[in-house]
Design an enzyme around this catalytic site. Structure first.
Site, PDB file in Angstrom:
ATOM      1  CD  GLU A  61      -1.728  -2.437   1.339  1.00 15.57           C
ATOM      2  OE1 GLU A  61      -0.614  -2.679   1.843  1.00 15.57           O
ATOM      3  OE2 GLU A  61      -2.546  -3.334   1.048  1.00 15.57           O
ATOM      4  CG  HIS A  67     -11.838  -7.347   5.562  1.00 16.23           C
ATOM      5  ND1 HIS A  67     -11.215  -8.150   6.477  1.00 16.23           N
ATOM      6  CD2 HIS A  67     -11.203  -7.550   4.381  1.00 16.23           C
ATOM      7  CE1 HIS A  67     -10.243  -8.829   5.873  1.00 16.23           C
ATOM      8  NE2 HIS A  67     -10.211  -8.484   4.614  1.00 16.23           N
TER       9      HIS A  67
END
Lengths: 327, 280
Positions: A63, A132
């Site tokens: 990321e 999540h």
């Protein structure tokens, strides 16, 4: 004359990406599994096939690398649109966002710009557990130099994403994944932009002002409908652009109603609701009939099994509205 | 040689300004000076230099003037970054320089992205990342090397400074998939040649190169000086003459910078966003 097409929110995101890429060769997409696979939520489905591997780039799972290289591409003059697969995984790229992306314009006195729009799904209610499900908007709103956007409808998702990509400022574009497919509506065909910094009044009302964004907007619409049956008329404001906030739209509604309930998924303390509360008390103090109330996630990590106890529910919002009305 | 002396003299002045409390801290080039100068001189218009504020000599090699450096360090008008960086953290779009004061390897990712974009546009430009040994333990450097290699970015990575106990880059080159060219970082000319060759390689589409220009000890500039002396291009008289010229240049630049107006308070709120929002 352009018509409309019925689509869900993730289809609207895809439509915006396609139009942005058609209209500007400098727009490129990069992220994990966004190319050949089309993204885990299908937001980029078919785009690599159409625009090629140089413009829809499958990246290593890194990321910081995705965002850091997008910064470099932005400095070169491109308009990268990186996707972080889940907002919960944005933290390895946090330094690149907060210390680099957000600050390039300022630290260079305006010489360098990073027109990067980071797309990332947020929110709970999908049985995703704490990696999540999180809603990290407050971190980015707290960072000078970033714009933060969170649509709640397909129409807004398309228009706001096109505006974000064409903005010369970096944008964190938060996509409420619990309503990716549940939010369905008419979306104008073709190219249009929804201006950043303008709230949407979802519903007029003169008893209480509800303020919500993302997946909390349809929840509050449901609440407003139910309460209207009891004679309580709720206004509902969706800021859409969380920062810079359309404070004028909020102030004009709260000055009318005198009561306000802010609803968000993120934990309460130092959440964005706290900032909105401060702005309201500063600007609407003499109009308030009751304290500004917040219905939020709890100050805990996101719990997997108890996620629906954690997330604001219609009943919790109704309770808050009734508290405000009877204060 | 003039540039080397200019760099040393400028650093000396900055150190004195720090010691006297006039400016914040500076980071010194030390044994990496010649490598930095070699890198700066090898770059071309359109290239972008990403480094830390220790890499100031590379900026001088890239065309930055002493007066520009001093205006930046003193927070005076003429610093295009409006005095927002610590001394040496030069941001100049005119010169293609971004020297940061951030995490040790954050900027290496920007060089990878810049070089990737240049490759996509088939532009005659490279992104160059200068970094020290501390960056080698940082994941962002490894990510930058990985990204650049995967996408054949027009990027050059230059390791400079003291060679410590890290694993040699050659051991890891296969993993990253990019060639490693090792030069003596004391040798400015050798570094210049290696970076120039890496630039040509990048522009040919062959991808990034890692130039290992680290050094084992501090013998700042001795190789280049010796080479020039052997070639007859540098005499004792030259040394005296250039030192005098450098001293005069620095004094003149200092006077001009100190006479310039200070950065005004109202500029603090500028350039946060493209347009100033209601809360600023």
């Amino acid at each position: 004359m352009a018509g409309t097409t019925t689509m869900n929110l993730v289809e609207a995101v895809r439509s915006a990406l396609e139009i942005a890429m058609e209209s500007d060769d400098d727009v490129i997409l990069l992220g994990e599994d966004i190319g050949k696979f089309g993204g885990v939520f299908r937001a980029t489905a078919g785009l690599q096939e159409r625009f090629g591997t140089d413009r829809v780039i499958d990246t290593p799972l890194n990321e910081a690398g995705i965002i850091g290289s997008a910064v470099g591409m932005g400095l070169y003059g491109m308009r990268p649109v990186p996707e972080i697969q889940f907002a919960d995984f944005i933290y390895p790229g946090f330094d690149q966002i907060v210390n680099e992306l957000a600050k390039y314009r300022y630290r260079s006195g305006g010489q360098f710009t990073c027109p990067v729009t980071i797309r990332t799904p947020v929110g709970g209610g999908i049985r995703g557990g704490h990696y999540h499900s999180q809603s990290p908007e407050a971190y980015f709103i707290h960072t000078p130099g970033l714009k933060v956007v969170c649509p709640s409808s397909p129409r807004d998702a398309k228009g706001l994403l096109l505006s974000s990509i064409r903005s010369d400022d970096p944008v964190i574009f938060l996509e409420p994944k619990p309503i990716y497919r549940r939010s369905i509506g008419e979306v104008p065909d073709g190219d249009y932009e929804t201006p950043l910094g303008e709230a949407r009044t979802v519903r007029e009302g003169d008893d209480v002002t509800l303020i919500a964004w993302g997946a909390m907007v349809p929840l509050c619409e449901e609440v407003a409908t139910r309460l209207a049956g009891e004679g309580i008329e709720c206004a509902l404001i969706d800021p859409r652009t969380l920062w810079p906030l359309d404070i004028d739209a909020i102030v004009s509604s709260v000055q009318l109603t005198g009561r306000c309930v802010i609803v968000h998924e993120a934990p309460r303390s130092c959440g964005f609701g706290a900032e909105i509360t401060a702005l309201i008390q500063q600007r609407c103090f003499l109009h308030l009939e009751s304290p500004v109330l917040r219905v939020t996630g709890y100050d805990t990590p996101f719990p997997y099994t108890l996620e629906f106890a954690y997330l604001p529910s219609a009943q919790r919002v109704i309770d808050a509205v009734q508290t405000a009305v009877s204060y | 040689m003039r540039l080397r002396l200019l760099s040393e003299g400028l650093e000396g002045l900055l150190e004195r300004l720090v010691a006297s409390g006039v400016i914040g801290g500076v980071k010194l080039a030390g044994a990496a000076r010649m490598a930095m100068l070699g890198v700066g001189l090898a770059l071309q218009k359109g290239d972008m230099l990403f480094g830390t504020r220790r890499d100031l000599p590379a900026g001088l090699g890239r065309g930055l003037s002493v007066e520009e450096v001093l205006r930046q360090a003193l927070g005076r008008e003429g610093d295009p970054a409006l005095g927002r960086g610590m001394p040496g953290a030069i941001q100049s779009s005119n010169h293609g320089i971004v020297l940061t004061d951030g995490n040790v390897a954050s900027h290496t990712m920007h060089a990878a992205g810049f070089g990737h974009a240049a490759r996509l546009r088939t532009a005659p430009a490279v992104g160059v990342a200068l970094f020290g040994s501390a960056a080698q333990a940082n994941g962002e450097l490894h990510g930058a090397l990985n990204f650049a290699a995967v996408y054949k970015a027009q990027t050059i990575f230059v390791a400079r400074g003291l060679r410590d106990d890290e694993i040699p880059f050659s051991e890891a080159a296969d993993a990253w998939g990019l060639p490693v060219v090792t030069v003596d970082g004391h040798d400015g000319q050798a570094t210049h040649e290696a970076v120039s060759a890496a630039r040509g390689r990048a522009l040919s589409g062959a991808g990034p190169t890692l130039v290992d220009a680290r050094v084992d000890g501090a013998t700042d500039g001795a190789i280049d000086a010796a080479r020039l002396q052997i070639q007859g291009g540098w005499s004792a008289e030259d040394q005296v003459s250039v030192r005098d010229d450098v001293r005069a240049t620095i004094l003149e630049a200092r006077a001009a910078a100190e006479q310039a107006a200070a950065i005004q308070d109202h500029t603090m709120l500028e350039a946060v966003f493209t347009d100033r929002p209601w809360f600023l």
